[in-house]
Design a protein around this motif. Structure first.
Motif, PDB file in Angstrom:
ATOM      1  N   ILE A  37      -9.908  -9.058   7.034  1.00  0.00           N
ATOM      2  CA  ILE A  37      -8.998  -8.294   7.513  1.00  0.00           C
ATOM      3  C   ILE A  37      -8.030  -9.548   8.371  1.00  0.00           C
ATOM      4  O   ILE A  37      -6.823  -9.632   8.498  1.00  0.00           O
ATOM      5  N   SER A  38      -8.771 -10.013   9.177  1.00  0.00           N
ATOM      6  CA  SER A  38      -8.207 -10.951  10.376  1.00  0.00           C
ATOM      7  C   SER A  38      -7.469 -12.220   9.681  1.00  0.00           C
ATOM      8  O   SER A  38      -6.574 -12.653  10.256  1.00  0.00           O
ATOM      9  N   GLN A  39      -7.820 -12.430   8.670  1.00  0.00           N
ATOM     10  CA  GLN A  39      -7.196 -13.534   7.927  1.00  0.00           C
ATOM     11  C   GLN A  39      -5.831 -13.320   7.535  1.00  0.00           C
ATOM     12  O   GLN A  39      -4.885 -14.184   7.370  1.00  0.00           O
ATOM     13  N   GLY A  40      -5.408 -11.990   7.178  1.00  0.00           N
ATOM     14  CA  GLY A  40      -4.296 -11.590   6.683  1.00  0.00           C
ATOM     15  C   GLY A  40      -3.372 -10.738   7.562  1.00  0.00           C
ATOM     16  O   GLY A  40      -2.182 -10.528   6.944  1.00  0.00           O
ATOM     17  N   ARG A  41      -3.843 -10.217   8.719  1.00  0.00           N
ATOM     18  CA  ARG A  41      -3.043  -9.360   9.194  1.00  0.00           C
ATOM     19  C   ARG A  41      -2.097  -9.840  10.336  1.00  0.00           C
ATOM     20  O   ARG A  41      -2.546 -11.295  10.693  1.00  0.00           O
ATOM     21  N   ARG A  42      -1.140  -9.425  10.959  1.00  0.00           N
ATOM     22  CA  ARG A  42      -0.303  -9.814  11.913  1.00  0.00           C
ATOM     23  C   ARG A  42      -1.096  -9.630  13.127  1.00  0.00           C
ATOM     24  O   ARG A  42      -2.058  -9.012  13.336  1.00  0.00           O
ATOM     25  N   ASN A  43      -0.518 -10.341  14.355  1.00  0.00           N
ATOM     26  CA  ASN A  43      -1.127 -10.088  15.730  1.00  0.00           C
ATOM     27  C   ASN A  43      -0.808  -8.779  16.043  1.00  0.00           C
ATOM     28  O   ASN A  43       0.270  -8.200  16.103  1.00  0.00           O
ATOM     29  N   GLU A  44      -2.063  -8.057  16.644  1.00  0.00           N
ATOM     30  CA  GLU A  44      -1.795  -6.511  16.904  1.00  0.00           C
ATOM     31  C   GLU A  44      -2.234  -6.766  18.379  1.00  0.00           C
ATOM     32  O   GLU A  44      -2.342  -5.707  19.207  1.00  0.00           O
ATOM     33  N   GLY A  45      -1.823  -8.007  19.361  1.00  0.00           N
ATOM     34  CA  GLY A  45      -2.140  -7.806  20.585  1.00  0.00           C
ATOM     35  C   GLY A  45      -3.564  -7.475  21.102  1.00  0.00           C
ATOM     36  O   GLY A  45      -4.706  -7.858  20.435  1.00  0.00           O
ATOM     37  N   ASN A  46      -3.731  -6.481  21.860  1.00  0.00           N
ATOM     38  CA  ASN A  46      -5.094  -5.939  22.518  1.00  0.00           C
ATOM     39  C   ASN A  46      -5.505  -4.893  21.552  1.00  0.00           C
ATOM     40  O   ASN A  46      -6.792  -4.314  21.905  1.00  0.00           O
TER      41      ASN A  46
END
Length: 450
Positions: free
Chosen positions: A362-371
């Motif tokens: 998931i981390s490889q394809g997602r946008r930054n979600e902040g905290n």
């Protein structure tokens, strides 16, 4: 396209809809749609043979096999008989079919093609239906537990599991393209434009339990409730709790505690708080190759916009089963290959390992979600959602979550769960307990390695 829950023994659950169905019209429907889709073929080329029905939990499938070798499936809802069908069910089927068509056009998510559908019993079958293309492959369950079912090498099986999780993450991340101001079933305009949301049909677990144990009615057909759209993410979580207020002091305390934890769930700072998500993110709804490559995602019945905290970036259901003790059937003997009476399960350690595999994908394809890490905290949020919706699971999920919360709060005082529940039942929670719960809960949501 197949379902690991399919069983001829379930046919008796579909007696009413199968009695209403004009089975003789199934090949006629298939032939007519085939000729519309493939006009180059003559009638003699496309006469389909109807296979034996395949039963799922809420629908029955009829395979249609054509002389050309092509295979389609007619999906008919369990409550598709005219006297059980209502406007809410019709709207739900319409949304399911149109969402699948939209996703087929707008994304690369692998799913069956919707060839035809009718959201009313007023058709030649006398039942509502969706006509779908067949996806060749095997159920993910068969590959996931290939080392148990077929004696596959564990390392080979690990590679296949990882490949499947990476494909699933890549596919479901695309649902993030479709966001909403309100929860509910999407409404489509021309060109697949999203116009808003409408009420969602949800299975009413409490009503089913009441039917069995209060009214002594053994019927097994599903009972549904209409959930209206809402702009409040917390109201989405607690909708079922509002329908059935608790009188019992202990249950009242557990529900109040559950509400408190839900109120502390953070949501990403996005323009739209709701996102499209698969309605049943569990292992039976994924079709893969023998090597674990994702080939299809099936069963979109009930697809809707939900809070991002339980949305498209959450863990697959089979990776979080260890936090739902009422449903988790793991036994240590499974590690020695002892076949269970039910389904195979992974150990808590193995599930934690694959949660890390999935969150990496998931981390490889997602946008930054902040905290706010929706995937990481979905281990907790998805189980809180289950606890709110299903009274069979509520007590054990809440005890496990609160125990884990307490352990992370840095409070040397031993947890007294009964006392905590009593305080919430009486709305008399001391500040120390509330602070401990808040610190532990926020820590738990962000903790790595769970």
């Amino acid at each position: 396209m197949t379902d690991v829950n399919e069983s001829d023994e379930n046919l008796e659950l579909f007696t009413e809809v199968l009695s209403a169905l004009d089975k003789a019209q199934l090949p006629i429907l298939g032939r007519d749609v085939f000729q519309r889709v493939h006009p180059q073929h003559t009638t003699t080329d496309v006469e389909p043979e109807v296979g034996e029905p395949i039963c799922g939990a809420y629908h029955v499938l009829f395979p249609l096999t054509f002389t050309t070798g092509l295979r389609w499936l007619v999906k008919i809802p369990a409550n598709g008989a005219a006297d059980k069908w209502d406007d809410l069910s019709a709207s739900s089927l319409n949304t399911e079919a149109k969402t699948m068509q939209m996703l087929k056009c707008e994304t690369t998510i692998p799913l069956p093609e919707v060839l035809d559908f009718s959201s009313t019993p007023e058709n030649i079958l006398r039942c509502p239906y969706i006509l779908l293309s067949h996806i060749s492959g095997v159920p993910l369950y068969d590959v996931w537990f290939g080392h148990r079912l077929k004696g596959h090498d564990p390392e080979v099986n690990r590679t296949r599991r990882t490949r499947a999780l990476q494909g699933i993450a890549s596919a479901l991340l695309q649902l993030g393209l479709f966001s909403f101001q309100n929860s509910g079933s999407p409404i489509y305009g021309s060109g697949w434009s999203l116009l808003g949301t409408s009420p969602t049909r949800r299975v009413d677990e409490q009503a089913t339990l009441n039917r069995w144990f209060v009214h002594q009615d053994p019927a097994d057909d599903p009972l549904y409730v209409s959930q209206p759209p809402s702009s409040n993410t917390k109201a989405w979580y607690t909708f079922m709790l509002e329908l059935y207020p608790e009188d019992n002091a202990t249950q009242k305390g557990i529900v109040a505690l559950l509400r408190q934890l839900i109120s502390w769930v953070p949501e990403p700072d996005e323009t739209d708080p709701f996102v499209l998500a698969h309605p049943d993110f569990d292992i039976q709804n994924f079709i893969v190759s023998e090597e674990g490559e994702l080939l299809g995602i099936i069963d979109w019945d009930g697809v809707a916009a939900v809070p991002r905290s339980v949305g498209n970036k959450g863990y697959p259901g089979w990776l979080i089963r260890d936090w739902d003790p009422a449903m988790y059937g793991y036994e240590e003997s499974m590690e020695q290959g002892v076949e269970p009476e039910g389904l195979w399960e992974d150990s808590p350690q193995t599930l934690a390992e694959y949660r890390q595999v999935y969150i990496s994908a998931i981390s490889q394809g997602r946008r930054n979600e902040g905290n706010v890490d929706c995937c990481r905290m979905s281990l907790i949020t998805e189980n809180l959602a289950i606890a709110a919706a299903d009274p069979r699971c509520r007590g054990q999920i809440m005890y496990k979550v609160v125990r884990e919360v307490w352990n992370r709060a840095g409070n040397n005082k031993e947890m007294d769960y009964t006392e905590i529940v009593r305080m919430f039942a009486e709305n008399n929670i001391d500040s120390s307990t509330m602070s401990t719960l808040y610190v532990g809960f926020t820590t738990l949501l962000s903790e790595e390695g769970l």
